[in-house]
Design a protein around this motif. Sequence first.
Motif, PDB file in Angstrom:
ATOM      1  N   PRO A 197     -29.166  18.340   7.363  1.00 25.58           N
ATOM      2  CA  PRO A 197     -27.950  18.352   8.202  1.00 25.58           C
ATOM      3  C   PRO A 197     -27.077  19.581   7.975  1.00 25.58           C
ATOM      4  O   PRO A 197     -26.583  20.184   8.928  1.00 25.58           O
ATOM      5  CB  PRO A 197     -27.227  17.060   7.783  1.00 25.58           C
ATOM      6  N   ASN A 198     -26.876  19.970   6.706  1.00 20.55           N
ATOM      7  CA  ASN A 198     -26.020  21.122   6.425  1.00 20.55           C
ATOM      8  C   ASN A 198     -26.655  22.423   6.899  1.00 20.55           C
ATOM      9  O   ASN A 198     -25.970  23.318   7.402  1.00 20.55           O
ATOM     10  CB  ASN A 198     -25.705  21.193   4.925  1.00 20.55           C
ATOM     11  N   ALA A 199     -27.978  22.539   6.737  1.00 18.23           N
ATOM     12  CA  ALA A 199     -28.661  23.754   7.182  1.00 18.23           C
ATOM     13  C   ALA A 199     -28.594  23.883   8.700  1.00 18.23           C
ATOM     14  O   ALA A 199     -28.386  24.984   9.236  1.00 18.23           O
ATOM     15  CB  ALA A 199     -30.116  23.736   6.713  1.00 18.23           C
ATOM     16  N   LEU A 200     -28.765  22.759   9.406  1.00 18.71           N
ATOM     17  CA  LEU A 200     -28.666  22.792  10.860  1.00 18.71           C
ATOM     18  C   LEU A 200     -27.246  23.140  11.298  1.00 18.71           C
ATOM     19  O   LEU A 200     -27.043  23.941  12.226  1.00 18.71           O
ATOM     20  CB  LEU A 200     -29.085  21.452  11.448  1.00 18.71           C
ATOM     21  N   ALA A 201     -26.258  22.565  10.630  1.00 13.75           N
ATOM     22  CA  ALA A 201     -24.865  22.855  10.982  1.00 13.75           C
ATOM     23  C   ALA A 201     -24.538  24.328  10.758  1.00 13.75           C
ATOM     24  O   ALA A 201     -23.856  24.957  11.585  1.00 13.75           O
ATOM     25  CB  ALA A 201     -23.930  21.967  10.165  1.00 13.75           C
ATOM     26  N   VAL A 242     -38.043  15.112  17.758  1.00 12.52           N
ATOM     27  CA  VAL A 242     -38.319  15.688  16.444  1.00 12.52           C
ATOM     28  C   VAL A 242     -39.821  15.557  16.227  1.00 12.52           C
ATOM     29  O   VAL A 242     -40.378  14.459  16.353  1.00 12.52           O
ATOM     30  CB  VAL A 242     -37.549  14.968  15.317  1.00 12.52           C
ATOM     31  N   ILE A 243     -40.473  16.680  15.928  1.00 16.54           N
ATOM     32  CA  ILE A 243     -41.919  16.659  15.728  1.00 16.54           C
ATOM     33  C   ILE A 243     -42.202  17.136  14.305  1.00 16.54           C
ATOM     34  O   ILE A 243     -41.878  18.268  13.937  1.00 16.54           O
ATOM     35  CB  ILE A 243     -42.655  17.538  16.759  1.00 16.54           C
ATOM     36  N   GLU A 244     -42.798  16.264  13.516  1.00 20.25           N
ATOM     37  CA  GLU A 244     -43.030  16.528  12.086  1.00 20.25           C
ATOM     38  C   GLU A 244     -44.444  17.020  11.873  1.00 20.25           C
ATOM     39  O   GLU A 244     -45.396  16.376  12.294  1.00 20.25           O
ATOM     40  CB  GLU A 244     -42.770  15.250  11.278  1.00 20.25           C
ATOM     41  N   ALA A 245     -44.574  18.187  11.221  1.00 25.01           N
ATOM     42  CA  ALA A 245     -45.892  18.755  10.925  1.00 25.01           C
ATOM     43  C   ALA A 245     -45.941  19.271   9.504  1.00 25.01           C
ATOM     44  O   ALA A 245     -46.665  20.215   9.195  1.00 25.01           O
ATOM     45  CB  ALA A 245     -46.206  19.876  11.912  1.00 25.01           C
ATOM     46  N   ALA A 246     -45.158  18.638   8.628  1.00 22.82           N
ATOM     47  CA  ALA A 246     -45.055  19.100   7.242  1.00 22.82           C
ATOM     48  C   ALA A 246     -45.876  18.269   6.268  1.00 22.82           C
ATOM     49  O   ALA A 246     -46.232  18.739   5.189  1.00 22.82           O
ATOM     50  CB  ALA A 246     -43.590  19.102   6.807  1.00 22.82           C
ATOM     51  N   GLY A 247     -46.164  17.021   6.628  1.00 13.69           N
ATOM     52  CA  GLY A 247     -46.865  16.143   5.691  1.00 13.69           C
ATOM     53  C   GLY A 247     -46.000  15.733   4.514  1.00 13.69           C
ATOM     54  O   GLY A 247     -46.513  15.369   3.461  1.00 13.69           O
ATOM     55  N   ALA A 248     -44.675  15.785   4.683  1.00 13.29           N
ATOM     56  CA  ALA A 248     -43.727  15.435   3.615  1.00 13.29           C
ATOM     57  C   ALA A 248     -42.933  14.208   4.052  1.00 13.29           C
ATOM     58  O   ALA A 248     -42.338  14.200   5.141  1.00 13.29           O
ATOM     59  CB  ALA A 248     -42.789  16.602   3.340  1.00 13.29           C
ATOM     60  N   THR A 249     -42.900  13.181   3.216  1.00 14.14           N
ATOM     61  CA  THR A 249     -42.225  11.940   3.609  1.00 14.14           C
ATOM     62  C   THR A 249     -40.739  12.154   3.861  1.00 14.14           C
ATOM     63  O   THR A 249     -40.152  11.506   4.733  1.00 14.14           O
ATOM     64  CB  THR A 249     -42.420  10.861   2.526  1.00 14.14           C
ATOM     65  N   ALA A 250     -40.111  13.072   3.129  1.00 12.00           N
ATOM     66  CA  ALA A 250     -38.686  13.327   3.330  1.00 12.00           C
ATOM     67  C   ALA A 250     -38.415  13.831   4.738  1.00 12.00           C
ATOM     68  O   ALA A 250     -37.326  13.616   5.289  1.00 12.00           O
ATOM     69  CB  ALA A 250     -38.179  14.330   2.296  1.00 12.00           C
ATOM     70  N   ALA A 251     -39.387  14.506   5.326  1.00 13.96           N
ATOM     71  CA  ALA A 251     -39.212  15.031   6.676  1.00 13.96           C
ATOM     72  C   ALA A 251     -39.104  13.908   7.701  1.00 13.96           C
ATOM     73  O   ALA A 251     -38.415  14.048   8.712  1.00 13.96           O
ATOM     74  CB  ALA A 251     -40.363  15.968   7.025  1.00 13.96           C
ATOM     75  N   ILE A 252     -39.782  12.800   7.461  1.00 16.28           N
ATOM     76  CA  ILE A 252     -39.723  11.666   8.387  1.00 16.28           C
ATOM     77  C   ILE A 252     -38.335  11.056   8.370  1.00 16.28           C
ATOM     78  O   ILE A 252     -37.693  10.864   9.410  1.00 16.28           O
ATOM     79  CB  ILE A 252     -40.781  10.603   8.022  1.00 16.28           C
ATOM     80  N   GLU A 253     -37.863  10.760   7.175  1.00 17.97           N
ATOM     81  CA  GLU A 253     -36.546  10.134   7.021  1.00 17.97           C
ATOM     82  C   GLU A 253     -35.446  11.050   7.555  1.00 17.97           C
ATOM     83  O   GLU A 253     -34.574  10.635   8.318  1.00 17.97           O
ATOM     84  CB  GLU A 253     -36.324   9.816   5.539  1.00 17.97           C
ATOM     85  N   GLY A 254     -35.504  12.330   7.154  1.00 18.60           N
ATOM     86  CA  GLY A 254     -34.478  13.269   7.597  1.00 18.60           C
ATOM     87  C   GLY A 254     -34.559  13.560   9.082  1.00 18.60           C
ATOM     88  O   GLY A 254     -33.532  13.724   9.750  1.00 18.60           O
ATOM     89  N   GLY A 255     -35.778  13.628   9.611  1.00 18.71           N
ATOM     90  CA  GLY A 255     -35.944  13.911  11.026  1.00 18.71           C
ATOM     91  C   GLY A 255     -35.373  12.824  11.914  1.00 18.71           C
ATOM     92  O   GLY A 255     -34.745  13.107  12.947  1.00 18.71           O
ATOM     93  N   LEU A 256     -35.570  11.575  11.526  1.00 17.95           N
ATOM     94  CA  LEU A 256     -35.039  10.467  12.328  1.00 17.95           C
ATOM     95  C   LEU A 256     -33.522  10.526  12.426  1.00 17.95           C
ATOM     96  O   LEU A 256     -32.939  10.174  13.456  1.00 17.95           O
ATOM     97  CB  LEU A 256     -35.474   9.130  11.720  1.00 17.95           C
ATOM     98  N   ARG A 257     -32.875  11.014  11.376  1.00 19.15           N
ATOM     99  CA  ARG A 257     -31.411  11.100  11.393  1.00 19.15           C
ATOM    100  C   ARG A 257     -30.909  12.158  12.380  1.00 19.15           C
ATOM    101  O   ARG A 257     -29.740  12.130  12.766  1.00 19.15           O
ATOM    102  CB  ARG A 257     -30.880  11.410   9.988  1.00 19.15           C
ATOM    103  N   GLN A 258     -31.769  13.089  12.755  1.00 21.25           N
ATOM    104  CA  GLN A 258     -31.363  14.148  13.693  1.00 21.25           C
ATOM    105  C   GLN A 258     -31.698  13.810  15.141  1.00 21.25           C
ATOM    106  O   GLN A 258     -31.423  14.593  16.039  1.00 21.25           O
ATOM    107  CB  GLN A 258     -32.058  15.467  13.308  1.00 21.25           C
ATOM    108  N   LEU A 259     -32.252  12.633  15.361  1.00 19.31           N
ATOM    109  CA  LEU A 259     -32.746  12.253  16.675  1.00 19.31           C
ATOM    110  C   LEU A 259     -31.660  11.528  17.471  1.00 19.31           C
ATOM    111  O   LEU A 259     -30.946  10.672  16.941  1.00 19.31           O
ATOM    112  CB  LEU A 259     -33.960  11.340  16.494  1.00 19.31           C
ATOM    113  N   ARG A 260     -31.539  11.859  18.732  1.00 17.22           N
ATOM    114  CA  ARG A 260     -30.560  11.193  19.596  1.00 17.22           C
ATOM    115  C   ARG A 260     -30.992   9.769  19.906  1.00 17.22           C
ATOM    116  O   ARG A 260     -32.154   9.388  19.710  1.00 17.22           O
ATOM    117  CB  ARG A 260     -30.394  11.975  20.901  1.00 17.22           C
ATOM    118  N   ARG A 261     -30.055   9.000  20.431  1.00 18.03           N
ATOM    119  CA  ARG A 261     -30.391   7.664  20.929  1.00 18.03           C
ATOM    120  C   ARG A 261     -31.458   7.798  22.025  1.00 18.03           C
ATOM    121  O   ARG A 261     -31.345   8.622  22.930  1.00 18.03           O
ATOM    122  CB  ARG A 261     -29.149   6.979  21.492  1.00 18.03           C
TER     123      ARG A 261
END
Length: 342
Positions: free
Chosen positions: A223-227, A238-257
């Motif tokens: 969030p801070n880096a995006l801001a 949000v499309i995840e291609a990192a294979g890192a679990t943190a990316a899933i959790e963090g990506g969902l928080r950046q997704l609109r309704r």
Amino acid sequence: MLALRKTSPEPGLDFAEVPEPIPQPGEVLVEVEAAGICGTDVHIADWTAGYASMTSAMPVTIGHEFAGRIVELGEDARGVAVGQRVTVRPSTVCGHCAACTAGDPDGCTHRRGIGIGRDGAFAALVRVPAANCVPVPDGMAAELAAMTEPLSVSMHAVDLAAVKPGQRVLVLGPGPIGLGIALFATAAGAEVVLAGVHDEARLTTARAVCDGTAIDLAGADLPNALAAAGQDKPFDAVIEAAGATAAIEGGLRQLRRGGTLVVAGIHARPAPIDLTQLVRMEQSIYGAYRAPVTDWSRVIAFMQRHQDRIQAMITHRLSLADAKEGFVLLRSRAASKVILRA
């Protein structure tokens, strides 16, 4: 001939001299001109979770992203010709199970992957089903044609996200799949942000390849880096291609309704997901793994239009004998795409 093989269910790969393959009925022999090292190949080499099913095929030559020229036809190999340039879809099917006979080959219960369940392309020659061969235009370099398979995954991920002009798309992971996703999403008219963590070398490649914003999250949370980059509005996809679990959790928080998360990375462990939040936000999650064969001609046409950009994704070119150096480069994230050339 020299081949790079997985010989036992533990970390490591071995070079070996193996007999030249003989095409079976319905197959062809392809002389490999270029082959890409995939993240899957690195997972196989390191023996991370999720590849135990290939144990029964060992020893097996790896490599599934490749292009070359047909040099021999097996009995009843149809629709192809000696001398034809091809790339090869690596998913081989039985043709006899219920899914295959119902016209759903991707649901084949006996599917085997070239380079995983049967010998692959990290060798001079590989035998493949004729039906898996996709023609390559004469003017296309072999190393570009070898990019068809990974870019088919990228296109499939963007298709699943149903990206539209004017939308905002966040791509997590600047490897070849992520770079391809950024290219296809941009071509669809989206505003793209591509993020990695301690990934400056690959993000430098991304800036040369893709339009949009590339962010290194080193020392900052998402969030801070995006801001800080002026990209703190919610994303349509949000499309995840990192294979890192943190990316899933963090990506969902950046997704609109009502937005869409597409997971294209291979994960060694489960990812936590706040299902209550997912439900209340009416968001969707898709997995992107294997594109239908009908997409391959679309990918090749796209590569023909964007050859310079695809070429820029290839940062290292090595001989097969030096292939292990390519794995080191990929593990350290010093390389974006490593191509092994004949």
